[in-house]
Design a protein around this motif. Structure first.
Motif, PDB file in Angstrom:
ATOM      1  N   SER A 197       7.180  -4.651   4.569  1.00 27.22           N
ATOM      2  CA  SER A 197       6.031  -5.466   4.155  1.00 27.22           C
ATOM      3  C   SER A 197       4.885  -4.586   3.675  1.00 27.22           C
ATOM      4  O   SER A 197       4.252  -4.887   2.658  1.00 27.22           O
ATOM      5  CB  SER A 197       5.540  -6.337   5.310  1.00 27.22           C
ATOM      6  OG  SER A 197       6.186  -7.571   5.311  1.00 27.22           O
ATOM      7  N   ALA A 198       4.602  -3.525   4.411  1.00 22.81           N
ATOM      8  CA  ALA A 198       3.515  -2.618   4.024  1.00 22.81           C
ATOM      9  C   ALA A 198       3.805  -2.012   2.654  1.00 22.81           C
ATOM     10  O   ALA A 198       2.915  -1.944   1.793  1.00 22.81           O
ATOM     11  CB  ALA A 198       3.323  -1.525   5.072  1.00 22.81           C
ATOM     12  N   THR A 199       5.046  -1.598   2.439  1.00 21.90           N
ATOM     13  CA  THR A 199       5.436  -1.010   1.157  1.00 21.90           C
ATOM     14  C   THR A 199       5.261  -2.024   0.030  1.00 21.90           C
ATOM     15  O   THR A 199       4.726  -1.703  -1.037  1.00 21.90           O
ATOM     16  CB  THR A 199       6.890  -0.510   1.211  1.00 21.90           C
ATOM     17  OG1 THR A 199       7.006   0.455   2.258  1.00 21.90           O
ATOM     18  CG2 THR A 199       7.323   0.113  -0.101  1.00 21.90           C
ATOM     19  N   TRP A 200       5.683  -3.280   0.261  1.00 24.23           N
ATOM     20  CA  TRP A 200       5.556  -4.325  -0.753  1.00 24.23           C
ATOM     21  C   TRP A 200       4.083  -4.595  -1.074  1.00 24.23           C
ATOM     22  O   TRP A 200       3.692  -4.719  -2.234  1.00 24.23           O
ATOM     23  CB  TRP A 200       6.253  -5.599  -0.296  1.00 24.23           C
ATOM     24  CG  TRP A 200       6.043  -6.766  -1.224  1.00 24.23           C
ATOM     25  CD1 TRP A 200       5.428  -7.941  -0.931  1.00 24.23           C
ATOM     26  CD2 TRP A 200       6.447  -6.870  -2.602  1.00 24.23           C
ATOM     27  NE1 TRP A 200       5.411  -8.768  -2.039  1.00 24.23           N
ATOM     28  CE2 TRP A 200       6.038  -8.134  -3.074  1.00 24.23           C
ATOM     29  CE3 TRP A 200       7.112  -6.014  -3.481  1.00 24.23           C
ATOM     30  CZ2 TRP A 200       6.270  -8.559  -4.378  1.00 24.23           C
ATOM     31  CZ3 TRP A 200       7.335  -6.448  -4.782  1.00 24.23           C
ATOM     32  CH2 TRP A 200       6.921  -7.700  -5.215  1.00 24.23           C
ATOM     33  N   CYS A 201       3.255  -4.679  -0.047  1.00 27.16           N
ATOM     34  CA  CYS A 201       1.830  -4.970  -0.261  1.00 27.16           C
ATOM     35  C   CYS A 201       1.136  -3.824  -1.009  1.00 27.16           C
ATOM     36  O   CYS A 201       0.317  -4.077  -1.903  1.00 27.16           O
ATOM     37  CB  CYS A 201       1.139  -5.257   1.066  1.00 27.16           C
ATOM     38  SG  CYS A 201       1.740  -6.786   1.853  1.00 27.16           S
ATOM     39  N   HIS A 202       1.488  -2.596  -0.679  1.00 27.83           N
ATOM     40  CA  HIS A 202       0.934  -1.453  -1.426  1.00 27.83           C
ATOM     41  C   HIS A 202       1.429  -1.484  -2.874  1.00 27.83           C
ATOM     42  O   HIS A 202       0.686  -1.151  -3.803  1.00 27.83           O
ATOM     43  CB  HIS A 202       1.309  -0.123  -0.759  1.00 27.83           C
ATOM     44  CG  HIS A 202       0.500   0.180   0.466  1.00 27.83           C
ATOM     45  ND1 HIS A 202      -0.865   0.355   0.436  1.00 27.83           N
ATOM     46  CD2 HIS A 202       0.873   0.317   1.769  1.00 27.83           C
ATOM     47  CE1 HIS A 202      -1.317   0.602   1.653  1.00 27.83           C
ATOM     48  NE2 HIS A 202      -0.279   0.573   2.482  1.00 27.83           N
ATOM     49  N   TRP A 203       2.697  -1.871  -3.064  1.00 23.38           N
ATOM     50  CA  TRP A 203       3.252  -1.996  -4.416  1.00 23.38           C
ATOM     51  C   TRP A 203       2.442  -3.013  -5.217  1.00 23.38           C
ATOM     52  O   TRP A 203       2.069  -2.774  -6.360  1.00 23.38           O
ATOM     53  CB  TRP A 203       4.719  -2.415  -4.355  1.00 23.38           C
ATOM     54  CG  TRP A 203       5.310  -2.631  -5.704  1.00 23.38           C
ATOM     55  CD1 TRP A 203       5.334  -3.806  -6.411  1.00 23.38           C
ATOM     56  CD2 TRP A 203       5.928  -1.652  -6.545  1.00 23.38           C
ATOM     57  NE1 TRP A 203       5.929  -3.612  -7.634  1.00 23.38           N
ATOM     58  CE2 TRP A 203       6.303  -2.311  -7.735  1.00 23.38           C
ATOM     59  CE3 TRP A 203       6.201  -0.301  -6.392  1.00 23.38           C
ATOM     60  CZ2 TRP A 203       6.949  -1.647  -8.772  1.00 23.38           C
ATOM     61  CZ3 TRP A 203       6.846   0.357  -7.442  1.00 23.38           C
ATOM     62  CH2 TRP A 203       7.207  -0.319  -8.616  1.00 23.38           C
ATOM     63  N   ARG A 204       2.143  -4.164  -4.598  1.00 26.03           N
ATOM     64  CA  ARG A 204       1.376  -5.194  -5.297  1.00 26.03           C
ATOM     65  C   ARG A 204      -0.023  -4.690  -5.656  1.00 26.03           C
ATOM     66  O   ARG A 204      -0.553  -5.023  -6.707  1.00 26.03           O
ATOM     67  CB  ARG A 204       1.297  -6.476  -4.466  1.00 26.03           C
ATOM     68  CG  ARG A 204       2.630  -7.220  -4.311  1.00 26.03           C
ATOM     69  CD  ARG A 204       3.280  -7.602  -5.636  1.00 26.03           C
ATOM     70  NE  ARG A 204       2.428  -8.397  -6.494  1.00 26.03           N
ATOM     71  CZ  ARG A 204       2.412  -9.715  -6.551  1.00 26.03           C
ATOM     72  NH1 ARG A 204       3.234 -10.419  -5.805  1.00 26.03           N
ATOM     73  NH2 ARG A 204       1.592 -10.346  -7.367  1.00 26.03           N
ATOM     74  N   CYS A 205      -0.611  -3.863  -4.784  1.00 30.22           N
ATOM     75  CA  CYS A 205      -1.908  -3.241  -5.117  1.00 30.22           C
ATOM     76  C   CYS A 205      -1.766  -2.387  -6.379  1.00 30.22           C
ATOM     77  O   CYS A 205      -2.625  -2.434  -7.275  1.00 30.22           O
ATOM     78  CB  CYS A 205      -2.407  -2.379  -3.952  1.00 30.22           C
ATOM     79  SG  CYS A 205      -2.938  -3.303  -2.499  1.00 30.22           S
ATOM     80  N   SER A 206      -0.669  -1.630  -6.466  1.00 30.78           N
ATOM     81  CA  SER A 206      -0.418  -0.795  -7.654  1.00 30.78           C
ATOM     82  C   SER A 206      -0.254  -1.647  -8.903  1.00 30.78           C
ATOM     83  O   SER A 206      -0.717  -1.271  -9.984  1.00 30.78           O
ATOM     84  CB  SER A 206       0.838   0.059  -7.455  1.00 30.78           C
ATOM     85  OG  SER A 206       0.654   0.969  -6.419  1.00 30.78           O
ATOM     86  N   GLU A 207       0.413  -2.797  -8.758  1.00 28.23           N
ATOM     87  CA  GLU A 207       0.581  -3.686  -9.908  1.00 28.23           C
ATOM     88  C   GLU A 207      -0.767  -4.167 -10.435  1.00 28.23           C
ATOM     89  O   GLU A 207      -0.972  -4.250 -11.648  1.00 28.23           O
ATOM     90  CB  GLU A 207       1.432  -4.903  -9.517  1.00 28.23           C
ATOM     91  CG  GLU A 207       2.888  -4.604  -9.312  1.00 28.23           C
ATOM     92  CD  GLU A 207       3.723  -5.839  -9.050  1.00 28.23           C
ATOM     93  OE1 GLU A 207       4.953  -5.701  -8.996  1.00 28.23           O
ATOM     94  OE2 GLU A 207       3.172  -6.949  -8.904  1.00 28.23           O
ATOM     95  N   ILE A 208      -1.680  -4.483  -9.527  1.00 29.31           N
ATOM     96  CA  ILE A 208      -2.996  -4.966  -9.951  1.00 29.31           C
ATOM     97  C   ILE A 208      -3.772  -3.847 -10.638  1.00 29.31           C
ATOM     98  O   ILE A 208      -4.398  -4.059 -11.678  1.00 29.31           O
ATOM     99  CB  ILE A 208      -3.765  -5.536  -8.742  1.00 29.31           C
ATOM    100  CG1 ILE A 208      -3.066  -6.815  -8.261  1.00 29.31           C
ATOM    101  CG2 ILE A 208      -5.229  -5.813  -9.107  1.00 29.31           C
ATOM    102  CD1 ILE A 208      -3.527  -7.308  -6.907  1.00 29.31           C
ATOM    103  N   ARG A 209      -3.685  -2.637 -10.083  1.00 28.19           N
ATOM    104  CA  ARG A 209      -4.425  -1.505 -10.661  1.00 28.19           C
ATOM    105  C   ARG A 209      -3.836  -1.027 -11.985  1.00 28.19           C
ATOM    106  O   ARG A 209      -4.572  -0.666 -12.904  1.00 28.19           O
ATOM    107  CB  ARG A 209      -4.427  -0.335  -9.678  1.00 28.19           C
ATOM    108  CG  ARG A 209      -5.314  -0.527  -8.489  1.00 28.19           C
ATOM    109  CD  ARG A 209      -5.335   0.757  -7.643  1.00 28.19           C
ATOM    110  NE  ARG A 209      -5.864   0.490  -6.342  1.00 28.19           N
ATOM    111  CZ  ARG A 209      -5.138   0.383  -5.229  1.00 28.19           C
ATOM    112  NH1 ARG A 209      -3.839   0.555  -5.256  1.00 28.19           N
ATOM    113  NH2 ARG A 209      -5.715   0.119  -4.081  1.00 28.19           N
TER     114      ARG A 209
END
Length: 198
Positions: free
Chosen positions: A74-86
């Motif tokens: 979950s942490a990895t997915w949420c950090h990934w989504r942060c990268s997608e936004i940036r």
């Protein structure tokens, strides 16, 4: 902030009308929070985030909550989504070359570990092929075998290299000079901070 505070704070960033595929809304999540069902609340908030475009702060709070709960995926997915936004995200249909035809003989990880090179149509100053790097996340699968096919999410290392990429365009994946896979672009979402074209 502790886990309940992070989850409550994240839930306040979700519009009330947003629902998961199973019609779960923020109101339902509050019931889980009241009963200290934090892991369930986190998972449902992730689903709500996948159903609608939500701000960076939402995913940052979920990432921190997942880390505190020691939920690595979950942490990895949420950090990934942060990268997608940036950096923006490109969804594509990827077909890897079979092991007999390519250098790779092992499966690739689906959780954003691989950062292959992509031929997206740029030329180098000497008119040779230039490649751009993008991290790769495989949707709905933990790994992709050589010869396999999957929908993938690409987060560009340098978003400005990818501004010309459009749905329907074919690009090639490289881990060395040879073609490792061929992808067809399905969707392109620019970085949240990108200025509109004039």
């Amino acid at each position: 902030m502790n886990v309940p505070e992070l989850l409550e704070s994240a839930s306040l960033l979700v519009p009330e009308e947003t629902a998961t595929k199973n019609d779960i809304t923020v109101r339902d999540i509050w019931d889980y929070l009241v009963h200290d069902e934090w892991e369930i609340a986190l998972g449902l908030l992730e689903e709500l985030g996948d159903a609608r475009s939500l701000p960076l702060a939402f995913w940052e709070k979920l990432a921190e909550a997942a880390e505190q709960l020691r939920l690595e995926r979950s942490a990895t997915w949420c950090h990934w989504r942060c990268s997608e936004i940036r950096n923006g995200v490109i969804r594509a249909d990827l077909v890897l070359r079979p092991a007999a035809e390519a250098r790779r003989t092992t499966p690739i990880s689906g959780a954003g570990v691989l950062r292959p090179m992509w031929d997206i149509g740029h030329l180098s100053p000497t008119s040779g092929r230039a490649v751009s790097i993008a991290s790769l996340w495989i949707e709905g699968m933990p790994i992709l075998e050589p010869g396999g096919r999957a929908t993938v999410r690409l987060v560009p290392l340098t978003p400005s290299h990818w501004t010309h990429v459009q749905p329907g365009q074919q690009i090639t994946m490289h881990e060395d000079r040879t073609v490792a896979g061929i992808a067809v672009i399905l969707e392109v979402h620019r970085p949240a901070t990108a200025m509109p074209a004039r």
